[in-house]
Design an enzyme around this catalytic site. Structure first.
Site, PDB file in Angstrom:
ATOM      1  CE  LYS A 111      -4.589   0.801   0.884  1.00 27.24           C
ATOM      2  NZ  LYS A 111      -5.826   0.285   0.584  1.00 27.24           N
ATOM      3  CE  LYS A 190      -3.597 -13.245  -6.596  1.00 25.01           C
ATOM      4  NZ  LYS A 190      -4.647 -12.778  -5.909  1.00 25.01           N
ATOM      5  CE  LYS A 193     -11.826  -8.982  -3.011  1.00 24.43           C
ATOM      6  NZ  LYS A 193     -11.476 -10.566  -2.678  1.00 24.43           N
TER       7      LYS A 193
END
Ligand code: ADP
Ligand code: TRP
Length: 311
Positions: A111, A190, A193
């Site tokens: 992040k 990959k 979502k």
């Protein structure tokens, strides 16, 4: 009987990568253990702010567990937020570990590397996951390879507590489900979502068709690699070799074949999924969460004794 615990975050609609990498192996393993399958809704809160979406994703996970073949009478299917001992124990672990230790978390570092701001929930994520696992004296935790570090955090939390307050928690074993290679998404990366490249699992067939037709094909080769790499999870490779060599360069035909092969696997599950009502989900979660709470509250009774807050 050994105890198994695992969880899925209700942070989006499940895709075929989640099915092959998590739901399918869970459904093959769970009956050999005393199994706890959790909906990790407080983990999803680290990324989700839409209440209707969260509610619908929670239902999606429960329906998906059952549609994938898990019998709610043979496993405890429960909701993390309904067993308050999880957040309570997470707090206790947070008081035992250091900031630099949690700063090593991949999820947190990723992040930051993307220049995004991490909330404290995301930072503490591994301690909530440690609580999920350790509250139930879990023996095995089946998870994808990406969760290996979280298991190490759980083992560390157990050990730190045991050293500080006496033997209380069992150090769980990770059961890394690496038999299934990472399933690629419609762009070849990959399937995830968070990348918007998914082939949905239980959506109607026309949504499946649209997703497969959108798989990016590289026109330089004879074999559309992105199509093939998904296909090999749905049909034996020997059969695929002849199919793909008989249709060299005919991407549309090959994608249509892939759609039919996915649909053959998904159709019965889609039907099962549709047969489970929201009120069935409520009943499953009510019963499962009450069951989980029984274990968790006993364990926390002992923990409170050990740390000295019960007087
Ligand atoms: P996503 O990457 O879509 O956010 P999660 O991280 O919530 O998915 O993963 C839930 C479970 O599904 C994990 O056990 C993970 O290993 C598995 N999984 C997710 N994506 C894939 C994939 N593309 N191939 C195989 N398994 C996957
Ligand atoms: N972090 C896991 C994932 O993203 C979900 C999870 C939360 C979990 N708590 C857990 C998995 C406990 C196993 C055990 O996939």
């Amino acid at each position: 009987m050994q105890r198994l615990l695992t969880g899925l975050q209700p942070s989006g609609v499940l895709h075929i990568g989640n099915y092959l990498g998590a739901l399918k192996p869970f459904s093959e393993l769970y009956f050999s253990f005393e199994s706890f399958l959790m909906v990790a809704d407080y983990h999803a809160l680290t990324t989700l702010r839409q209440k209707d979406e969260l509610r619908s994703n929670i239902r999606d996970i429960v329906k998906s567990y059952v549609a994938a073949g898990i019998d709610p009478n043979k496993a405890v299917i429960f909701q993390q937020s309904r067993v308050q001992e999880h957040t309570e124990l997470a707090w206790i672990f947070e008081c035992l570990v250091t900031v630099p230790f949690l700063e090593l978390s991949h999820a947190y570092k990723d992040k930051l590397a993307k220049g995004l701001e991490a909330n404290v929930g995301l930072f503490n994520y591994p301690m909530l996951m440690a609580a999920d696992i350790l509250l139930y004296d879990t023996d095995v935790v089946p998870v994808g390879a990406d969760q290996r570090q979280h298991l190490e955090y759980a083992r560390e939390a157990a050990s730190k507590f045991n050293i500080a307050f006496g033997q209380t928690f069992k150090e769980p074993q990770a059961k890394i489900l690496d038999s299934v290679a990472i399933v690629p998404g419609t762009d070849g990366k990959k399937m995830s979502k968070s990348y918007g490249n998914t082939i949905p699992l239980f959506e109607p067939k026309d949504v499946l068709v649209k997703a497969v037709m959108s798989i990016v094909t590289d026109s330089s080769g004879e074999r559309p690699e992105n199509v093939y790499q998904v296909h090999r999870h749905f049909r034996a490779e020997a059969e695929l070799e002849s199919l793909y060599s008989a249709h060299k360069g005919k991407y549309k035909v090959l994608k249509e074949a892939l759609i039919e092969d996915i649909d053959a696997v998904v159709k019965p599950m889609r039907e099962k999924y549709a047969s489970i009502s929201d009120s069935d989900v409520a009943t499953i979660l009510e019963k499962g969460s009450a069951n989980a709470r029984e274990y968790a509250s006993k364990k926390m009774y002992d923990v409170r004794e050990k740390i000295g807050v019960s007087i």
